[in-house]
Design an enzyme around this catalytic site. Structure first.
Site, short mmCIF file in Angstrom:
data_model
loop_
_atom_site.label_atom_id
_atom_site.label_comp_id
_atom_site.label_asym_id
_atom_site.label_seq_id
_atom_site.Cartn_x
_atom_site.Cartn_y
_atom_site.Cartn_z
N LYS A 1 -27.92 10.76 64.60
CA LYS A 1 -29.15 9.76 65.00
C LYS A 1 -29.65 10.22 66.36
O LYS A 1 -30.92 9.69 66.38
CB LYS A 1 -28.17 8.43 65.46
CG LYS A 1 -27.51 8.06 64.34
CD LYS A 1 -26.45 6.83 64.71
CE LYS A 1 -25.68 6.05 63.57
NZ LYS A 1 -24.76 5.23 63.94
N TYR B 1 -20.59 4.06 71.16
CA TYR B 1 -20.47 2.60 70.64
C TYR B 1 -20.07 1.44 71.84
O TYR B 1 -20.37 1.72 73.04
CB TYR B 1 -19.88 2.63 69.28
CG TYR B 1 -20.19 3.59 68.31
CD1 TYR B 1 -21.39 3.60 67.82
CD2 TYR B 1 -19.28 4.65 68.08
CE1 TYR B 1 -21.84 4.55 67.03
CE2 TYR B 1 -19.58 5.47 67.12
CZ TYR B 1 -20.99 5.48 66.54
OH TYR B 1 -21.22 6.49 65.72
N VAL C 1 -18.00 9.59 63.11
CA VAL C 1 -16.99 9.27 62.36
C VAL C 1 -16.31 10.60 61.48
O VAL C 1 -15.22 10.49 60.97
CB VAL C 1 -16.94 8.11 61.42
CG1 VAL C 1 -17.29 7.02 62.45
CG2 VAL C 1 -18.19 8.33 60.42
N TYR D 1 -30.86 8.66 55.04
CA TYR D 1 -29.89 8.17 56.15
C TYR D 1 -28.50 8.85 55.73
O TYR D 1 -27.67 9.47 56.54
CB TYR D 1 -29.79 6.99 56.36
CG TYR D 1 -28.75 6.51 57.39
CD1 TYR D 1 -28.91 6.65 58.68
CD2 TYR D 1 -27.37 5.66 57.01
CE1 TYR D 1 -27.83 6.33 59.50
CE2 TYR D 1 -26.76 5.39 57.92
CZ TYR D 1 -26.72 5.65 59.22
OH TYR D 1 -25.68 5.51 59.93
N SER E 1 -22.85 10.28 62.92
CA SER E 1 -23.65 9.35 63.77
C SER E 1 -24.33 10.40 64.80
O SER E 1 -25.57 9.76 65.41
CB SER E 1 -22.99 8.16 64.37
OG SER E 1 -22.63 7.18 63.45
#
Length: 336
Positions: free
Chosen positions: A99, A272, A290, A220, A96
């Site tokens: 991103k 998050y 992660v 992605y 992530s």
């Protein structure tokens, strides 16, 4: 008489100015305490045991093979000096953290207004892979959750794997590391097991936010599998902390507004549903993945990279978070 009064006022003003400069320099000295490998090693070892509190992300089979005991820390100070400790040569995937790179690319190409017409700026109390409000409001809450990130990647122009190649090249540029590539085994593992992400993709396609096919989803999965080290993460943290200026002074992408946008999203959603508590305890824009990495940006200051693959219940590195907490105390960090 008036001359004496004027001289007195000037003298008082100069005294006040000198006092303000002294206070500013004092604060700067505190925030710029010299980074040393001995201090970083001490912080690393103090928090090593926290990997016991976490679990490697084995829902992606290839990530489940990672050594839960691996631990590394890299810090780049304001002047661009790099200090590494721990398993700094161990590579791991961005997941992530990628991103924030794709968000930067999408905004450069499409403009902020166009990108955020399709998603929100909001934080969330839901996990990173939650469908959130896709079925109610019809668009992702933010670009840091998977749904928003899948949409962001689809907004990067180009057919086939061109959007991914742009992402990879930007990571290579920011880190000044042309050897960075993606882990094909992790990519394949994510593609084969990423049915939840596939569901998000088709919900976004169903409401007209995505027009292409699963090739965009493949981009992605590939970006998540980009492999790097904590030193690379620290360089990414530094880049956004310094208005998109690279650690070695390269100003090719310098953009204060874009940097502010990325940092704000990192602060409110980069960790998050833990982001609110993290903002209170750490107080620095950060983005986790992660794969066990966390990149941290101290605006106009340090760039930090941490790696420990055992994750807490929020999907953030358990030992990594504790290391960052101690760095905050040791170097008087935080934006508040």
């Amino acid at each position: 008489m008036k001359t004496n009064n004027m001289q007195g006022k000037i003298k008082n003003s100069l005294t006040l100015l000198l006092l303000m400069v002294t206070v500013a320099l004092s604060a700067q000295t505190t925030n710029n305490k010299m980074v040393s490998s001995s201090i970083l090693t001490s912080i690393l070892e103090k928090n090593r045991h926290y990997y016991h509190d976490g679990k490697v992300a084995d829902y992606i089979p290839e990530l489940g093979k990672m050594d839960a005991k691996a631990l590394a820390l890299s810090v780049i100070d304001k002047e661009g000096n790099i200090t590494n400790v721990g398993d700094v040569n161990t590579k791991f995937t961005m997941q992530s953290i990628s991103k924030i790179i794709t968000l930067m690319l999408a905004v450069i190409e499409r403009g902020e207004k166009s990108v955020f017409e399709k998603m929100g700026y909001y934080g969330t109390d839901k996990p990173f892979n939650h469908f959130a409000n896709l079925e109610t409001m019809g668009k992702p809450l933010n670009p840091m959750m998977n749904a928003g990130a899948i949409l962001t990647t689809s907004l990067i122009t180009g057919s086939g794997d061109i959007p991914f190649q742009k992402t990879l090249e930007l990571v290579r540029y920011i880190t000044n590391n042309p050897s960075i590539d993606y882990n094909k085994s992790v990519y394949q593992s994510e593609k084969e097991t990423g049915h939840r992400n596939r569901g998000m993709f088709y919900l976004l396609k169903n409401v007209g936010l995505i027009a292409g096919d699963e090739e965009q989803l493949d981009n992605y999965f590939r970006q998540c599998a980009i492999e790097l080290t904590t030193q690379d993460l620290a360089k990414i943290g530094y880049f956004f902390a310094h208005q998109c200026v690279r650690y070695d002074g390269d100003r090719n992408y310098e953009n204060a507004d874009l940097s502010k946008l990325i940092l704000s999203q990192m602060l409110i959603a980069g960790m998050y549903e833990f982001s609110g508590e993290y903002a209170r305890t750490v107080g620095m824009p950060s983005k986790s993945g992660v794969g066990g990495g966390i990149t941290v940006s101290m605006p106009d200051g340090m760039g930090i990279g941490v790696f420990s693959p055992a994750l807490d219940t929020h999907g953030n590195s358990s030992a990594g978070y504790r290391i960052i907490l101690d760095l905050v105390k040791e170097y008087n960090l935080g934006v508040f």
